[in-house]
Each structure stands twice: as structure tokens, then as C-alpha cells.
Design an enzyme around this catalytic site. Sequence first.
Site, PDB file in Angstrom:
ATOM      1  N   CYS A   1       1.700   1.444  12.475  1.00 28.88           N
ATOM      2  CA  CYS A   1       2.874   2.141  11.961  1.00 28.88           C
ATOM      3  C   CYS A   1       3.399   3.176  12.940  1.00 28.88           C
ATOM      4  CB  CYS A   1       2.541   2.826  10.643  1.00 28.88           C
ATOM      5  SG  CYS A   1       1.551   1.806   9.581  1.00 28.88           S
TER       6      CYS A   1
ATOM      7  N   ASN B   1      -7.854   3.884   8.545  1.00 31.87           N
ATOM      8  CA  ASN B   1      -7.272   2.685   9.143  1.00 31.87           C
ATOM      9  C   ASN B   1      -7.322   2.669  10.667  1.00 31.87           C
ATOM     10  OD1 ASN B   1      -5.382   4.806   8.334  1.00 31.87           O
ATOM     11  ND2 ASN B   1      -3.860   3.619   9.413  1.00 31.87           N
TER      12      ASN B   1
ATOM     13  N   GLY C   1       0.811  -1.212   0.000  1.00 31.92           N
ATOM     14  CA  GLY C   1       0.000   0.000   0.000  1.00 31.92           C
ATOM     15  C   GLY C   1       0.846   1.264   0.000  1.00 31.92           C
TER      16      GLY C   1
ATOM     17  N   HIS D   1      -1.999  -7.700   2.619  1.00 32.82           N
ATOM     18  CA  HIS D   1      -2.036  -8.206   3.999  1.00 32.82           C
ATOM     19  C   HIS D   1      -3.210  -7.642   4.797  1.00 32.82           C
ATOM     20  CE1 HIS D   1      -0.080  -4.825   6.384  1.00 32.82           C
ATOM     21  NE2 HIS D   1       0.259  -4.468   5.163  1.00 32.82           N
TER      22      HIS D   1
ATOM     23  N   THR E   1      11.937  -7.988 -11.085  1.00 32.10           N
ATOM     24  CA  THR E   1      11.243  -9.260 -11.298  1.00 32.10           C
ATOM     25  C   THR E   1      10.046  -9.350 -10.365  1.00 32.10           C
ATOM     26  OG1 THR E   1      13.334 -10.237 -11.918  1.00 32.10           O
ATOM     27  CG2 THR E   1      11.561 -11.767 -11.331  1.00 32.10           C
TER      28      THR E   1
END
Length: 385
Positions: free
Chosen positions: A312, A139, A58, A189, A225
Site C-alpha cells: 500500500c 503485515n 480488510g 486475498h 447487493t
Amino acid sequence: MSDAAIAATLRGMQSCYGNPSSLYEIGQIAKEELERARAQIAACLGAQPREITFTSGGSEADNQAILSAAALGAKRGKKHIVSTAFEHHAVLHTLKKLEKQGYEITLLDVHENGIVLPEEVAAAIREDTCLVSVMYANNEIGTIQPIREIGQICRERGVLFHTDAVQAVGHIPVDVVEDHIDLLSLSAHKFHGPKGIGVLYARKGVLLTSLIEGGAQERGKRAGTENLPAILGMAAALKESCDKMSAVAARLLPLRERLIAGLSAIPYSELNGDRERRLPSNVNFCFEGIEGESLLLLLDDRGVSASSGSACTSGSLDPSHVLLAIGRPHEVAHGSLRLSIGEDITEEEVDKIVRAVREVVEYLRGMSPFWRDLTEGKRKHLFAE
Ligand SMILES: *Cc1c(COP(=O)(O)O)cnc(C)c1O
């Protein structure tokens, strides 16, 4: 992670080990799996596969969305951005960086209930506005924003609209076409997928700026990748979450209400954020006379994994910027509790959580000098009993 996501991730590790960019057969098999996952994710959002870019999560998607819109704006001499005061730091810190580069940022008020008013978005848009960025659901306090109305306003005014939908996708219906969204961020997640993988949706015609230079992966917009196992895990998790979304929401709503009712009965406590317009899984409370950190540690001892503010910012001593944005004073913003209930939670577990919170709050208040001042009338209560 859900069983479906684990199985898909394992398949990505065991049977699609080829590099999707190579021409030999196992590489091409991996490439087909990659494109199948892209199409599946696009379908869940109402998007086209080519509008999906895989990112590391995110935060990266938020950074890339905002920096891309800012670069497009600068080309046309438009350097004003409208957002809100309670966005995730992946958005707020990116805006801060742009401010230092000469962009002007308007952060809208989110009011006491934690909801942005579409008419205030409309009033904030100027001739030189290049982007409006409003999160789909917050959130910390779980409040759901009027995204469709805001999207409509932006479309009519010809301004790009980004939404950080990390908390919404997989939990409530999101459709990029019906919601008039130009740029959208999501992260696996948050819906039982793996960590470190996400998506930036960019509507056809909205040119992305690359943050990572290198190979031509992701149509040249995100070099490196592809993390195929995580991408397959994310696609499986999203498909499952979207398929059972309404059943899970119907199951969670009465349990969320039970939790809110139980915690409201604790004296001098208040729910944060709008009572109705919130995620089915989110409960967030403030308690007077409580230090958030001690509350969390004591709840952890009783098997309740709660947070105060966001994961966070848990390491910092600053009160949550979200709670300050809805007008909570510092002293109660410090005493906040955020609970996210999982889809398999039971009534008994909800009651156990309520009991644990009640006992820990009583215990902590019993040794708080601040609480003594409140009970002795030396300080004024902010909440009703
Ligand atoms: C979790 C979260 C993010 C960050 O996502 P990561 O995948 O952890 O980088 C951004 N915005 C919101 C609203 C979130 O909840």
C-alpha cells in the site's frame, strides 16, 4: 487464487446468478448459498453466522469496526482509544480522523522486536477508554501479537477489543471466543481468495454503525447487493486454508529459516521483527547502504517479486512506519526487503532468492557513495558485519 476459490467463484457467477434479496426461486437459491458461505466462514473463526458481516475487504472492515466502537463509546462519554504505532493505515488513518473529531488516541510502542506488551495495554486503559485495537500479525514484519492475553485484559476491564487479523486468518489459528475478540477484520486475498471481499466479525451484542446506507442487506449494517461470487470464493479459500494450515506451516518453517539464515550471511544485514514469533511465510530484512526501490527493481528482473514495506505504501518515498516504529533509523528503513514465501516454494527457489539478493546488494553497494563512506570509516556502521 486457489483452484477451490476459482471454482467456487465461477459457480457463483454461473449457477447462482439470482439476487439473494429477491423472492423468486433463483434468488432464494442464491440466498441459501450466501448463508452457507457465512456459516462456513463463521465456523473457521469459532463465531456464529449472524456475527459475520461481508465487506469489500480488510480496509472497510477496519474502518467499520473502529468507527462503530467509537460511536458506542461516544454515547457513554468515552472517547479514548488505545492502539499501536505499527497498525495498517486502514486503522491508523481512521484513528487520525477520530482524533480530529475530538477522540484521544494512545499509540503503544511495539519495541525492537515488533511485539506489543500486554501489561502496557493494561496500563494504557483508562476510565474513558472505549476501544483497544491491536493487529493479530503485522503485515510488514510478520510479528504475531499476544492477542489472547490482550483480549483477556480488555474483557476484564469492559473495553471493546478489535483486532485487524487480515494477516493471521487462514495462516495461524484464530478463535474469536478463546481469544476474547469483540471485533475482527479479515480479507480474502490474503489467503488465496478473491480481491475486494472481506469480513467484519462483530460479537453478538456489539452494535455496528453502517458506513454505507441503502438497502437492508447484512442485517442493515452494510447496504448493497452482496458480491456473491467473491463471497463463495472467499468461503472456499478460507475453508481450504484452515484445513491445511498446520501442514503448510510445518512445511514453510524450515524454508523460512533457510531464507533467514541465507540473508543473515550477507554482511551488514539484519532481520526485522522477532525471530520466532512471526508468520511462517514472512521474512523482512534491512541492508545498510541500500536504496529499497533499486533493490526491488533489480530483484524483479531476476524473477523475485519482493516489496519494501507494504504494497500500500510502495508508491511513496517515505520509509515504512513499521520499521520506524521498531526503532530502525531512516537510512536503513529505506533499505528494507520484505519477502512472503508461498506454500509451494522449494529449497532450490529459496537458494536462488538468497543468491539474487546477495548479488544485487553487492552490486548496489558497489556504486553507492553512502556505502563508500561506510567502508572508508567516514560514517559508522549501524549493524555488525
Ligand atoms: C491487506 C491488509 C489490509 C487491507 O485489506 P484490503 O482487503 O486490501 O482492504 C488491512 N490490514 C492488514 C494487516 C493487511 O495486511
